[in-house]
Design a protein around this motif. Structure first.
Motif, PDB file in Angstrom:
ATOM      1  N   CYS A  48     -11.309  14.964  10.210  1.00 29.86           N
ATOM      2  CA  CYS A  48     -10.930  13.793  11.011  1.00 29.86           C
ATOM      3  C   CYS A  48      -9.521  13.940  11.557  1.00 29.86           C
ATOM      4  O   CYS A  48      -9.166  13.328  12.538  1.00 29.86           O
ATOM      5  N   PHE A  70      -6.647  12.981  10.402  1.00 30.30           N
ATOM      6  CA  PHE A  70      -5.653  11.935  10.144  1.00 30.30           C
ATOM      7  C   PHE A  70      -4.593  12.417   9.161  1.00 30.30           C
ATOM      8  O   PHE A  70      -3.432  12.047   9.253  1.00 30.30           O
ATOM      9  N   CYS A  71      -4.989  13.257   8.233  1.00 33.09           N
ATOM     10  CA  CYS A  71      -4.053  13.761   7.237  1.00 33.09           C
ATOM     11  C   CYS A  71      -3.312  14.996   7.731  1.00 33.09           C
ATOM     12  O   CYS A  71      -2.373  15.447   7.098  1.00 33.09           O
ATOM     13  N   CYS A 123      -6.450  14.387   1.276  1.00 28.35           N
ATOM     14  CA  CYS A 123      -7.414  14.555   2.351  1.00 28.35           C
ATOM     15  C   CYS A 123      -8.771  14.157   1.800  1.00 28.35           C
ATOM     16  O   CYS A 123      -9.179  14.640   0.758  1.00 28.35           O
ATOM     17  N   CYS A 179     -11.566  14.390   3.687  1.00 31.24           N
ATOM     18  CA  CYS A 179     -12.657  15.058   4.406  1.00 31.24           C
ATOM     19  C   CYS A 179     -12.906  16.486   3.948  1.00 31.24           C
ATOM     20  O   CYS A 179     -14.040  16.891   3.766  1.00 31.24           O
ATOM     21  N   THR A 180     -11.850  17.274   3.810  1.00 34.42           N
ATOM     22  CA  THR A 180     -12.028  18.728   3.765  1.00 34.42           C
ATOM     23  C   THR A 180     -12.241  19.313   2.375  1.00 34.42           C
ATOM     24  O   THR A 180     -12.646  20.463   2.252  1.00 34.42           O
ATOM     25  N   ILE A 196      -8.733   8.080   5.105  1.00 33.13           N
ATOM     26  CA  ILE A 196      -7.276   7.898   5.064  1.00 33.13           C
ATOM     27  C   ILE A 196      -6.793   6.964   6.185  1.00 33.13           C
ATOM     28  O   ILE A 196      -5.798   6.275   6.051  1.00 33.13           O
TER      29      ILE A 196
HETATM   30  S1  FES Z   1      -9.248  15.691   7.639  1.00 30.91           S
HETATM   31 FE1  FES Z   1      -9.797  13.632   7.289  1.00 30.91          FE
HETATM   32  S2  FES Z   1      -8.431  13.060   5.726  1.00 30.91           S
HETATM   33 FE2  FES Z   1      -8.052  15.141   5.959  1.00 30.91          FE
END
Ligand code: FES
Ligand code: FES
Lengths: 280, 163, 785
Positions: B100, B102-103, B135, B137-138, C204
């Motif tokens: 995503c 965002f982090c 994070c 997502c990853t 996040i």
């Molecule tokens: S890529 Fe989505 S929170 Fe890290």
């Protein structure tokens, strides 16, 4: 906030001290409190993070003085502390995250008097004393046990600030620090432990120090048990007895609370295994 | 109450009028339009707001902006200000070290900072160096790999893998 | 062998490690998320909530707040302009507060600071009412009734004949064979209960939106962190009173969603729209983390009661179960989600007699909703722990028990669906057993545990399957638009949304493949409801599997149009034309793989010709799959067009002195059908494993009378980089005629088995039945008592 001051020297800082003062010693806690609704509109905020003389570590023989605004990270990196008080290095390395260690300071951690402070057990292990300075420039020292009254409360007077923390070198001691958190970083201590031991040639204990944090409202050092152990050999039976005694003492003070269900047996287990590790 | 803040951000001298109790994060975003610095928690627990202050990473959500007078602050925007990507950014792209995103700015800065401090960081040390950034997502694996690749100088174009 | 690494796939762009097309802006920090939007004259919107629930609000005193300079508008639930109920069960505002997220007033102010002050200055008076918070309490005869529409139990089953707290629309029975008879023939029968808590998606980026009036056409416009833009538009239109055609929703880069940015984002944009209508100014709303945790949906907690029986050889003959979930105070998800739970309630096993009942119960808690897996992480945890217990009872190896009962080609599932496609589950199991050295480790760990007092090690294998796409839960239709431009670059758009999972890149690959162009030529236009038709939701991991079907169709049709053009040009027929790397070729008949150099033309040149020739360069396509034949009263029939299979092995080391679980390794095998982008798939799998680890060990929303106690990331514990295990991923490919280019779901399968596998490994280590999640410090200690 009513006023915000950012002194460059301790002297300048003393000028600003007033009854409604609040200190920033790294900011990590203060800004979280502000977010959680802590109203600073009637306070004077004194920012201690730009005073060079308030940061750094001095060593004189067996005494180490850590200035109040030394960051956790700088404690971790400090050679003297690494040599003489490894338990404190580990404790500071276990604080929050790299970012928090870069910002948060030893003085801040002591001043907020959080029961789950990570450096506190290691500081108490080394007979930590807090050095305070008042508006007139007079200093006084107080043992950490006396300084911390209860969570969030210390004996710091309105016209005082923390200048430094003095600790004893434990260079000859075998030391260890152990923290239980819910994850391996960014963890608030569920319990933390610091121990140090010094033995005579005949393997009997010359000196021992045992501190446990996050178990009680105030981090506790077990002086009576330490005294009892001097001159003895750490046999398995004795370790068993000591860990039981310590966990019972904690239970007696804390009472049968919900968290005791977890903490009491764990204190017993951890004290037991730490003492065993010290022994080998 | 408003005060004037004079400081250096991304090598530029800035002078900006701020609320006395403003957070650095808000000043960067709301006053200066440096939107790559994100807010995920506001309490120092996620690292999305990571910036570099005087050479060290910090959470801008729990940093008082007023305290930043005469400091040297770097945000994610600093890295590509001349149009080129920092090796760490290239490595993130090549390793799919983001989802995503965002982090990501926070991780890129933490990655750079940990290698500056310890150019030969082991995998464990890299993990520790990134541990102030969450994070969701990853699963971190490809992020760690991205930092390892920079450490191993895979992106060493002009002899300097770090800025 | 169907291991992905061994497959030499036949595609040009599919299956290749294409770099994410959204990566550059993300590493630079320039990707715009909803909270990054600013506008002249913009106001900040915020919510007033109370701290106890349920309650009837009697009075709201706004006088102090109104007096603060910079407060522009306050609308309370008693205001005539207050719109209360939304189309989807949730409330924009209400005086009947049912849970922690309910809002009693909304405020618009000139700055965030003023807004905060104003919220604090509002005085709300209310009468506290009696609430229910647990499933057990909600089902009691004398429980207060939380929702008008709730029904009661008659003979242990939900029935409209009685009032109560059961959400009847979420009730799904499955009746296959005859369990009474089935149990009679069993040698071993066990009964077990399992529980799982509420957990948060914990993306996040918190929910955010900006609502304004488009000066050009007067449409109310919302830019939002919406997972489902078309759903969110519905709230925007409803709250503003505009028609759908005058309500425009633009999806901004999404900072993660995992199912969470649906209803919370919807009511947020509704509230912003109400404030916008009242003030005429742009309204920005950004949730704090605390608000996000209070207001957004959670993964449903479940109470499971299972009974299972088998012959002494280990053939499972009957399974009976009740699966009850806590759906919170409002709900618009449980009725869909529970259908999925019911279909999967007997696991990936062929069991002749199955009787399960799944239903949700209203309580005064935060609402359950979608979270990555949509009930499967919960069900698989219970179901697989049950299998481990059965194996123990039978004195049989865990894996062997599974081998005896798993679904294969021509098996019938619990819903009596005949599986006609290839099933590679056993092959996957063997590969993973091998790779992880499962049996040696199992023995080694058991030996170790005999001698170790403080540490215990465990290993466990879990298998499961997952219906791909929506199945009989809804209609899996979708649309896509592909437009080529005169310079040979192509714009693609779809109603489905990038959530961070890599959908843009996958869709670009899917469009590039038939068009024979390279990925850099493709621009993915994020969802703008004014620019593309409603394509339903990006949910159920349907994006690539089903949602990309229309994209493929559209790209194929455009490719055909171009081929016809080229064929005409070279006086040949369409079947002689092929394309690759931005060129269209005439294929030499004798050497079909040899692209003849003279007879080629650049894609961009054809586009240019067609553009100036006034010929078609854009295609819109719609895809609607065959309807499944499914009976919702008996839970029998074809539930899903295809299933994806999953095997996961976890290894742990438990420190029983302190109760900590260290996950040392996770080996995860996924049947992806066709791998579209290996790196993206791996990313999803790594992320899925770590999310599963959180579910297994640390994550839990702690509640006290509906109040969330751990409302930020200091106390809601997500795994950090230091907590991750060694991860070994195994990608399998299998043949399916369903799914775009044969692709199956990835996002949800990659996390759904992990929690169960870790719990199984903890069970193995401790030799205990782990009957709830998470395996927190405290629970481990309790198991050891
Ligand atoms: S890529 Fe989505 S929170 Fe890290
Ligand atoms: S926003 Fe600053 S650490 Fe999370």
């Amino acid at each position: 906030m009513l006023n915000y001051f950012r002194p460059k020297t301790i002297n300048e800082c003393l000028d600003y001290i007033c009854d409604d003062r609040v200190y920033i010693a790294g900011g990590t806690d203060l800004l979280v409190e502000m977010k959680n609704g802590h109203d600073l509109s009637k306070n004077t905020v004194i920012d201690l993070t730009h005073i060079p003389e308030l940061s750094g570590v001095k060593r004189e023989n067996d005494e180490i003085e850590i200035m109040a605004c030394t960051t956790h990270d700088n404690v971790v990196l400090n050679k003297d502390i690494n040599q003489c008080l490894r338990a404190l290095s580990s404790a500071c390395r276990s604080v929050g995250s790299p970012q928090i260690r870069n910002m948060g300071t030893i003085g801040g951690s002591v001043g907020t008097a959080s029961p789950a402070s990570d450096p506190m057990p290691a500081l108490m292990l080394a007979d930590g004393r807090v050095v305070l300075i008042n508006k007139k420039g007079e200093t006084r020292e107080e043992g950490l046990e006396d300084f911390i009254v209860k969570p969030g409360v210390t004996t710091l007077k309105n016209d005082e600030m923390i200048l430094s923390i003095k600790v004893k070198s434990l260079k000859e001691y075998k030391q260890s620090f152990f923290k239980i958190g819910r994850r391996k970083a960014l963890a608030i201590a569920r319990l933390n432990f610091a121990m140090a031991i010094l033995k005579n040639d005949d393997e009997t204990i010359k000196d021992i120090k045992i501190v446990i944090g996050a178990a009680l409202p105030v981090t506790k050092r077990f002086y009576d048990i330490e005294k009892m152990l001097v001159g003895k050999k750490l046999t398995e039976d004795l370790i068993e007895q000591v860990s039981k005694e310590i966990s019972e003492q904690v239970l007696a003070i804390a009472g049968p609370r919900k968290s005791s269900e977890y903490k009491i047996p764990v204190i017993k287990n951890v004290v037991n295994s730490m003492l065993k590790e010290m022994e080998v | 109450m408003k005060i004037q803040l004079n400081t250096t951000i991304n090598d530029l001298l800035v002078s900006v009028e701020i609320e006395q109790d403003a957070r650095l994060l808000d000043v960067l975003r709301d006053n200066l339009g440096l939107l790559g610095t994100k807010e995920g928690c506001g309490v120092g627990e996620c690292g999305a707001c990571t910036v570099i202050i005087n050479g060290k990473t910090a959470n801008s959500c729990i940093t008082l902006a007023a305290s930043m007078e005469d400091c040297d602050i770097k945000t994610i925007e600093y890295l590509s200000k001349d149009g080129e990507l920092h090796p760490m950014q290239e490595s993130f792209i090549d390793n799919s070290a983001l989802q995503c995103g965002f982090c990501t700015p926070g991780f890129v800065l933490s990655g750079i900072s940990l290698l500056e401090r310890n150019p030969k960081a082991t995998t464990e040390e890299i993990k520790e160096g990134l541990s102030g950034n969450i994070c969701r997502c990853t699963g971190y694996e490809q992020i760690i790999k991205a930092v390892e690749d920079v450490r191993d100088k895979k992106y060493n174009k002009d002899g300097a893998s770090n800025e | 062998m169907s291991l992905f690494e061994h497959n030499n796939n036949k595609y040009k762009v599919i299956g290749k490690d294409i770099k994410r097309i959204d990566a550059l802006e993300k590493v630079k920090g320039t990707a715009l998320y909803a909270a990054d939007l600013y506008m002249d004259g913009m106001l900040y919107g915020g919510n007033v909530r109370i701290k106890e629930y349920p309650a009837k609000v009697t009075k709201i005193d706004t006088s102090l707040a109104k007096a603060i300079p910079g407060v522009v508008e306050i609308i309370t639930c008693f205001d005539s302009r207050a719109k209360k109920h939304s189309w989807a069960d949730y409330c924009y505002m209400t005086d009947e507060v049912k849970f922690c997220g309910d809002v009693v007033a909304i405020i618009a102010a000139e700055s965030k600071k003023v807004l905060d002050q104003a919220i604090k200055s509002i005085k709300v008076e209310y009468e506290l009412q009696k609430g229910v918070y647990t499933v057990e309490d909600a089902l009691k005869e004398d429980a207060p009734i939380i929702r008008e529409k709730g029904v009661g139990l008659v003979d242990g089953l939900p029935s409209r004949e009685k009032k109560g707290n059961i959400f009847i629309d979420s009730y799904y029975p499955v009746r296959k064979g005859d369990v009474v008879e089935g149990f009679k023939n069993c040698d071993v029968i066990i009964e077990r209960e399992y529980n799982v808590p509420f957990i948060d998606q914990a993306y996040i980026e918190t929910e955010a939106c900006l609502v304004y009036c488009d000066p050009k056409d007067g449409s109310i416009t919302g830019e939002s962190s919406a997972q489902n833009p078309f759903f969110t538009r519905r709230y925007l239109a409803e709250a503003s009173g505009n028609t759908m055609s005058e309500s425009r929703l633009i999806q901004r880069t999404l900072g993660g969603s995992f199912g969470g940015k649906e209803e919370g984002v919807g009511v947020q944009i509704g509230r912003a729209a109400i404030l916008h209508k009242a003030t005429g100014r742009p309204i920005k709303m950004v949730n704090s983390r605390e608000e996000s945790l209070m207001d957004s949906s959670k993964r449903h907690p479940f109470n499971f009661k299972y009974k299972i029986g088998a012959t002494k050889e280990g053939k499972v003959l009957a399974l009976e179960a009740t699966l009850i979930d806590n759906c919170g105070a409002y709900n618009n998800q449980t009725q869909f989600m529970n259908w999925r739970s019911s279909v999967h309630s007997a696991g990936v096993y062929e069991i002749p007699n199955v009787k399960t009942d799944t239903f949700g119960v209203f309580t005064n808690n935060v609402h359950g909703g979608a979270m990555r897996g949509y009930s499967s992480p919960q069900v698989i945890f219970a179901q697989e722990q049950l299998m481990n217990e059965l194996a123990k009872e039978l004195g049989m190896d865990n894996v062997e028990l599974r081998r005896k009962n798993i679904i294969r080609q021509n098996s019938r599932t619990a819903t009596n669906q005949l599986i006609t496609e290839e099933v590679i589950l056993e092959e996957m199991m063997d590969e993973l057993l091998n790779r992880s050295n499962y049996y040696n480790k199992k023995n080694e760990y058991e030996e170790f545990n005999k001698n170790s007092k403080s540490f215990k090690k465990g290993i466990s294998l879990v298998t499961c399957f997952r219906g791909a796409g929506l199945g009989a839960e809804g209609i899996d239709a979708n649309g896509a638009f592909v437009q080529a431009t005169e310079d040979g670059s192509v714009i693609i758009s779809t109603g489905l949304a990038e959530n961070g999972q890599g959908l843009q890149t996958a869709f670009a690959q899917i469009a590039a493949e038939p068009l024979g162009i390279t990925i850099d030529k493709i621009h993915f236009h994020s969802v703008d409801t004014h620019a593309i038709a409603d394509s339903g939701m990006t949910v159920a991991s349907r994006g690539t599997t089903m949602g990309a079907q229309s994209m493929k169709k559209a790209a194929e049709r455009l490719a055909l149009i171009i081929k016809e053009h080229v064929a005409k040009k070279f006086c040949t027929t369409v079947d002689k034309i092929d394309c690759k790397d931005n060129y269209y070729y005439v294929v030499d008949e004798n050497f079909p793989s040899n692209y003849s150099n003279e007879k080629k033309v650049a894609f961009k040149d054809i586009c240019n010709e067609r553009m100036w020739g006034g010929e078609q360069l854009a295609v819109y396509e719609w895809f609607k799959p065959e309807l499944n034949d499914y009976n919702h009263h008996t839970g029998q029939g074809k539930a899903f067009p295809t299933y994806t299979y999953n095997v996961c092995i976890a290894e742990v080391e438990v420190d029983i002195n302190i109760g900590s679980v260290n996950v040392t390794k996770v080996t995860s095998g996924l049947d992806c059908g066709t791998v579209i982008n290996p790196n993206t798939v791996r990313g999803q799998m790594f992320g899925g494993i770590v999310m599963g680890l959180g579910y297994a060990i640390t994550e839990e929303i702690e509640l006290n009378k509906g109040r969330i106690l751990n409302d930020n990331f200091d106390s809601y514990i997500l795994p950090t980089s230091m907590d991750i295990p060694e991860m070994d991923l195994v990608l399998f490919e299998s043949i399916t005629k369903e799914g775009t280019f044969g692709a199956k779901s990835v996002g949800e399968p990659s996390t759904e088995a992990v929690g169960a596998a870790i719990a199984g490994a903890v069970s193995h280590a401790l030799n205990k039945n782990v009957d709830h999640l998470p395996c927190s410090l405290e629970s481990i200690l309790k198991y050891m008592d």
